[in-house]
Motif scaffolding. Sequence first.
Motif, PDB file in Angstrom:
ATOM      1  N   VAL A 147      -0.502  -0.416 -16.839  1.00 31.29           N
ATOM      2  CA  VAL A 147      -0.634  -1.273 -15.917  1.00 31.29           C
ATOM      3  C   VAL A 147       0.737  -1.936 -15.257  1.00 31.29           C
ATOM      4  O   VAL A 147       0.633  -2.532 -14.272  1.00 31.29           O
ATOM      5  N   ARG A 148       1.723  -1.866 -16.322  1.00 30.90           N
ATOM      6  CA  ARG A 148       2.668  -2.747 -16.110  1.00 30.90           C
ATOM      7  C   ARG A 148       3.440  -2.214 -14.686  1.00 30.90           C
ATOM      8  O   ARG A 148       4.038  -2.865 -13.921  1.00 30.90           O
ATOM      9  N   ARG A 149       3.397  -0.971 -14.466  1.00 30.91           N
ATOM     10  CA  ARG A 149       4.282  -0.640 -13.140  1.00 30.91           C
ATOM     11  C   ARG A 149       3.470  -0.943 -11.911  1.00 30.91           C
ATOM     12  O   ARG A 149       4.074  -1.351 -11.174  1.00 30.91           O
ATOM     13  N   MET A 150       2.080  -1.005 -12.039  1.00 34.03           N
ATOM     14  CA  MET A 150       1.362  -1.607 -10.918  1.00 34.03           C
ATOM     15  C   MET A 150       1.684  -3.108 -10.666  1.00 34.03           C
ATOM     16  O   MET A 150       1.859  -3.694  -9.645  1.00 34.03           O
ATOM     17  N   ASN A 151       1.648  -3.878 -11.870  1.00 34.06           N
ATOM     18  CA  ASN A 151       2.181  -5.305 -11.875  1.00 34.06           C
ATOM     19  C   ASN A 151       3.495  -5.406 -11.189  1.00 34.06           C
ATOM     20  O   ASN A 151       3.725  -6.372 -10.262  1.00 34.06           O
ATOM     21  N   GLU A 152       4.471  -4.523 -11.585  1.00 35.75           N
ATOM     22  CA  GLU A 152       6.053  -4.688 -10.931  1.00 35.75           C
ATOM     23  C   GLU A 152       5.861  -4.447  -9.310  1.00 35.75           C
ATOM     24  O   GLU A 152       6.561  -5.202  -8.689  1.00 35.75           O
ATOM     25  N   ALA A 175       0.732  -1.207  -0.022  1.00 32.64           N
ATOM     26  CA  ALA A 175       0.084  -0.076   0.013  1.00 32.64           C
ATOM     27  C   ALA A 175       0.854   1.153   0.091  1.00 32.64           C
ATOM     28  O   ALA A 175       0.789   2.044  -0.651  1.00 32.64           O
ATOM     29  N   ASP A 176       1.681   1.211   0.876  1.00 30.54           N
ATOM     30  CA  ASP A 176       2.653   2.298   0.881  1.00 30.54           C
ATOM     31  C   ASP A 176       3.593   2.533  -0.497  1.00 30.54           C
ATOM     32  O   ASP A 176       3.673   3.686  -1.021  1.00 30.54           O
ATOM     33  N   GLN A 177       4.079   1.438  -1.086  1.00 32.00           N
ATOM     34  CA  GLN A 177       4.594   1.493  -2.445  1.00 32.00           C
ATOM     35  C   GLN A 177       3.652   2.240  -3.541  1.00 32.00           C
ATOM     36  O   GLN A 177       4.180   3.050  -4.448  1.00 32.00           O
ATOM     37  N   VAL A 178       2.225   1.732  -3.421  1.00 35.63           N
ATOM     38  CA  VAL A 178       1.500   2.307  -4.230  1.00 35.63           C
ATOM     39  C   VAL A 178       1.088   3.812  -4.257  1.00 35.63           C
ATOM     40  O   VAL A 178       1.157   4.467  -5.026  1.00 35.63           O
ATOM     41  N   GLU A 179       1.157   4.060  -3.051  1.00 33.48           N
ATOM     42  CA  GLU A 179       0.650   5.394  -2.711  1.00 33.48           C
ATOM     43  C   GLU A 179       1.946   6.469  -2.898  1.00 33.48           C
ATOM     44  O   GLU A 179       1.896   7.422  -3.448  1.00 33.48           O
ATOM     45  N   ASP A 180       3.185   6.018  -2.697  1.00 30.41           N
ATOM     46  CA  ASP A 180       4.281   6.445  -3.196  1.00 30.41           C
ATOM     47  C   ASP A 180       4.564   6.671  -4.562  1.00 30.41           C
ATOM     48  O   ASP A 180       4.990   7.773  -5.037  1.00 30.41           O
ATOM     49  N   TYR A 181       4.223   5.760  -5.309  1.00 34.08           N
ATOM     50  CA  TYR A 181       4.221   5.811  -6.973  1.00 34.08           C
ATOM     51  C   TYR A 181       3.281   6.882  -7.413  1.00 34.08           C
ATOM     52  O   TYR A 181       3.564   7.778  -8.374  1.00 34.08           O
ATOM     53  N   PHE A 182       2.056   6.978  -6.855  1.00 39.72           N
ATOM     54  CA  PHE A 182       1.183   7.829  -7.275  1.00 39.72           C
ATOM     55  C   PHE A 182       1.532   9.320  -6.763  1.00 39.72           C
ATOM     56  O   PHE A 182       1.143  10.491  -7.710  1.00 39.72           O
ATOM     57  N   GLN A 183       2.009   9.361  -5.536  1.00 40.16           N
ATOM     58  CA  GLN A 183       2.425  10.800  -5.236  1.00 40.16           C
ATOM     59  C   GLN A 183       3.670  11.293  -6.014  1.00 40.16           C
ATOM     60  O   GLN A 183       3.767  12.371  -6.420  1.00 40.16           O
ATOM     61  N   GLN A 184       4.324  10.266  -6.420  1.00 43.78           N
ATOM     62  CA  GLN A 184       5.645  10.423  -7.396  1.00 43.78           C
ATOM     63  C   GLN A 184       5.325  11.141  -8.680  1.00 43.78           C
ATOM     64  O   GLN A 184       5.641  11.992  -9.240  1.00 43.78           O
ATOM     65  N   ILE A 185       4.392  10.409  -9.168  1.00 49.40           N
ATOM     66  CA  ILE A 185       3.665  10.982 -10.684  1.00 49.40           C
ATOM     67  C   ILE A 185       2.977  12.280 -10.527  1.00 49.40           C
ATOM     68  O   ILE A 185       2.948  12.985 -11.370  1.00 49.40           O
ATOM     69  N   ARG A 186       2.214  12.429  -9.453  1.00 51.02           N
ATOM     70  CA  ARG A 186       1.432  13.573  -9.101  1.00 51.02           C
ATOM     71  C   ARG A 186       2.545  14.815  -8.956  1.00 51.02           C
ATOM     72  O   ARG A 186       2.266  15.657  -9.618  1.00 51.02           O
ATOM     73  N   ASN A 187       3.430  14.393  -8.433  1.00 51.31           N
ATOM     74  CA  ASN A 187       4.517  15.740  -7.961  1.00 51.31           C
ATOM     75  C   ASN A 187       5.067  15.700  -9.340  1.00 51.31           C
ATOM     76  O   ASN A 187       5.466  16.944  -9.983  1.00 51.31           O
ATOM     77  N   GLN A 188       5.341  14.743 -10.393  1.00 48.08           N
ATOM     78  CA  GLN A 188       6.187  15.043 -11.910  1.00 48.08           C
ATOM     79  C   GLN A 188       5.171  15.856 -12.487  1.00 48.08           C
ATOM     80  O   GLN A 188       5.605  16.712 -13.411  1.00 48.08           O
TER      81      GLN A 188
END
Length: 334
Positions: A282-287, A54-67
Amino acid sequence: MWNKLSILTKLLLILLLVAMVSAGASSLISYRVARRSLEEQAYNQLTAIREMKADQVEDYFQQIRNQVITLSGNRMTVEAARDFGGAFRQLEAEAAAAVDQVTQADPKLQEYYEREFFQRLAANTDTPVIFNDYWPAKPVTRLLQQRYISTNPFDTGSKHMLGQADDGSVYSRIHGKYHPVFRDYLQRFGYYDIFLVDGNSGHIVYSVFKEVDFGTSLLNGPYRRSNLAEAFRETRDDPATSAFLVDFKPYDPSYGAYASFIASPIYDGEEFLGVLVFQMPVRRMNEIMTSNQAWAEVGLGQTGETYLVGDDFTLRSESRFLIENRDNYLDLLL
């Protein structure tokens, strides 16, 4: 026979029976305690893995939001949105004045739709593919797709390798200026596509990957009901929005593959120019959810897995069993 035994023998047998019962009870209690301890340990481990994912997914979406927020506010992006918007409108006028020439070049674009796009889309959808549902009506859209898709010398999936079309237009000159920068950004951060959408007309005035959504309007074009169009409208209609994310859904221009979009408005001071959109596969979510298919290494053993489920109770990531044994997995679903 019991009556014939001496008192000492009886006492020894009773003590032996008591000892056996005590040992059995003690073993049973120990087993249950050990089992409960192992179960708690397993549940705690699974809970830890769940929270980690959950933390990894949230961090990923926060990263793309910042980008996306950072890039939409970048001065180069602001200038690109203004330049592409102006060049698109100029090209729109030219295409309207030379509609006969655009129509003469349509057969090659139609061939691309039928041989490349429709065949790939049909393989990923159960819905009948109807030509008129996807064919762009506007001459400017067909003109751009002719120059950057159907006559593009690069194969499908590599259309983004073309720096600019050899037509001498203002649009192509601007494309040659900005395209290498956006293409490099896409490749570095692993996005599927990056779009610039005009704030007034909703036209996709630029995309890196050059699929059949390129040049279409998200307000009245073939993909006005897509989740990309939803991301654009929500961002355009809410001035306070810094970034808007839409969930994964099948996206027809990407041959029905699941895609999510995140959008951020582009302003030049107080003037709204358009919307910057990232397309995420979807690839990044699968990873993330499969730990790059290293389930055992993260403590999930031979059968454990983690997967992501949306609000509609459908998967947003692939199951381990689908990846490891696709045929058996699909047979279980039948």
